[in-house]
Design an enzyme around this catalytic site. Structure first.
Site, short mmCIF file in Angstrom:
data_model
loop_
_atom_site.label_atom_id
_atom_site.label_comp_id
_atom_site.label_asym_id
_atom_site.label_seq_id
_atom_site.Cartn_x
_atom_site.Cartn_y
_atom_site.Cartn_z
N GLY A 97 -1.45 -9.65 6.16
CA GLY A 97 -2.49 -10.64 6.47
C GLY A 97 -2.36 -11.86 5.58
O GLY A 97 -1.32 -12.07 4.96
N ASN A 98 -3.40 -12.66 5.53
CA ASN A 98 -3.40 -13.81 4.62
C ASN A 98 -4.82 -14.03 4.11
O ASN A 98 -5.74 -13.33 4.50
CB ASN A 98 -2.82 -15.05 5.29
CG ASN A 98 -3.59 -15.43 6.54
OD1 ASN A 98 -4.76 -15.74 6.47
ND2 ASN A 98 -2.93 -15.39 7.70
N TYR A 99 -4.98 -15.03 3.24
CA TYR A 99 -6.27 -15.21 2.54
C TYR A 99 -7.32 -15.99 3.35
O TYR A 99 -8.38 -16.29 2.83
CB TYR A 99 -6.04 -15.94 1.22
CG TYR A 99 -5.22 -15.17 0.22
CD1 TYR A 99 -5.69 -13.94 -0.25
CD2 TYR A 99 -4.01 -15.65 -0.26
CE1 TYR A 99 -4.95 -13.22 -1.18
CE2 TYR A 99 -3.27 -14.93 -1.19
CZ TYR A 99 -3.74 -13.72 -1.64
OH TYR A 99 -3.02 -13.00 -2.56
#
Ligand code: C5P
Length: 399
Positions: A207-209
């Site tokens: 995923g990412n932030y």
């Protein structure tokens, strides 16, 4: 532009209250229906008789009519209004609004209205510049309140500085622009927001932030200004309550792609703010991967939603996207604008403090296909959303 519009004017205890008589007159002349609510102190500066005559409506100030016990319903007033403009607004009322204090009819009305609220402050320059006032203004902006900035010049105190209420003509113009963009935004808008999660196995993902704050703020702002919004949200912690927002939750880029491609043809515009994962594991394990000495995960590219929507976009649709860059920002943004066939792109740089994932603020540059480029200062994501939606409205007007 104001024909048939329902406008509440709130007046507080400032010498600039005399100018509100002229504002009332301007709005009535343009066809608006105006109801006025005053704080008790405002009546020391201008009489309800003057304002009732100009607005052609009873002026409201007290909670109750002492003679017969009936009450002035701020709730009904709140439902009736298309916009609530508080002009002039003192430092005292700003502070109370920022803290949800409700000790007069104007403040209970503020807490009850469902329509957008705009404030024209008026006060001495030092009061306006004071940290407490500026803090309250920031709080209110974060709550979605709009501001018509005071101007600089001679003040009632005899001092010269920033704090004069904007002129009635400027406030009337703001209201007329507001309703004009609202007209332009009576459209269907697709918005993507948040990250995507690319499953590795049933319990792990890539995923990412991204938190989705920017996309959700855009959805909220578009809905507030009259659009029918479809929000395709990746996995985020945020809530949506606006009745004009239909939310579709997805997890992976592929799911987001499938929903977006299906719905885009029936939309007037799309704003793609999701931080879509560029790659996804080639193999998704059905059962949890157990401890191993080492593990290699092969990735394959995800579909580019923006590029796909850009390729099916008609000349009756507007498409906009984001570019979050760490280097060569402008060149990368321009490349994306072209490749993805966007009408405008919102560039934010990770090099800017307070901009990007997770922050409540953002600092953006918006570049339009016609070459127009505008740099904005660091502001709350809610305010950035207002800028983005204003540019979208002007693009929609041009087609
Ligand atoms: O990831 P990238 O910087 O290319 O993203 C630029 C724009 O393209 C953003 O508006 C993003 O939402 C969109 N995008 C997309 N699908 C992808 C990758 C990016 O819609 N697979």
């Amino acid at each position: 532009m104001l024909q048939g519009k329902h406008i509440i004017i709130g007046i507080t205890g400032s010498i600039a209250a005399y100018k509100t008589a002229l504002l009332t007159r301007l709005l009535i002349k343009q066809g608006a229906t105006v109801k006025i609510v005053m704080t008790p102190l405002a009546k020391e500066f201008i009489t309800p008789v003057t304002l009732a005559t100009l607005s052609k409506n009873t002026v409201l100030s007290d909670f109750f009519h002492h003679d017969d016990g009936t009450w002035n319903s701020h709730v009904d007033l709140g439902i009736w209004a298309d916009v609530f403009v508080i002009a002039p607004c003192t430092a005292n009322t700003l502070a109370k609004m920022a803290n949800g204090i409700a000790d007069n009819l104007l403040l209970t009305t503020y807490l009850s209205v469902r329509c957008p609220v705009v404030v024209a402050p008026a006060m001495d320059m030092d009061m306006f510049a004071h940290k407490a006032t500026q803090r309250n203004i920031t709080t209110l902006k974060n709550d979605g309140v709009s501001f018509i900035e005071p101007t600089s010049g001679e003040l009632a105190s005899g001092l010269d500085g920033k704090g004069r209420m904007a002129e009635p003509e400027a406030i009337a113009q703001w209201l007329s622009d507001f309703f004009e963009t609202k007209e332009s935004l009576k459209k269907k808008i697709l918005i993507t927001a948040g990250p995507t999660y690319e499953a590795i196995d049933p319990v792990r993902f890539i995923g990412n932030y991204s938190t989705g704050k920017m996309g959700f703020a855009i959805a909220e702002e578009a809905a507030n200004r009259g659009a029918q919004v479809t929000l395709i949200a990746g996995p985020v912690q945020l809530k949506t309550t606006h009745p004009n927002i239909t939310r579709i939750d997805v997890k992976s880029a592929q799911e987001m792609h499938d929903v977006a491609v299906k719905l885009f043809p029936e939309m007037d515009a799309g704003i793609l703010s999701a931080a879509v994962a560029d790659f996804t594991p080639e193999t998704k394990y059905d059962i949890k991967i157990k401890e191993k000495q080492s593990l290699t995960i092969h990735l394959k590219p995800n579909p580019d939603i923006a590029q796909k929507l850009g390729s099916i976009k008609t000349n009756k649709q507007i498409l906009a996207g984001f570019a979050l860059e760490t280097n060569d920002e402008m060149a990368h943004a321009m490349g994306k604008l072209e490749r993805k066939n966007f009408d405008f792109i919102v560039l934010n740089s990770l090099a800017d403090k307070g901009a990007g994932f997770g922050y409540d603020t953002n600092k953006v540059t918006i570049i339009q296909r016609n070459g127009e480029k505008k740099d904005f200062e660091l502001k709350s994501k809610k305010e950035v959303a207002k800028d983005i939606i204003s540019i979208l409205a002007s693009c929609l007007d041009r087609i």
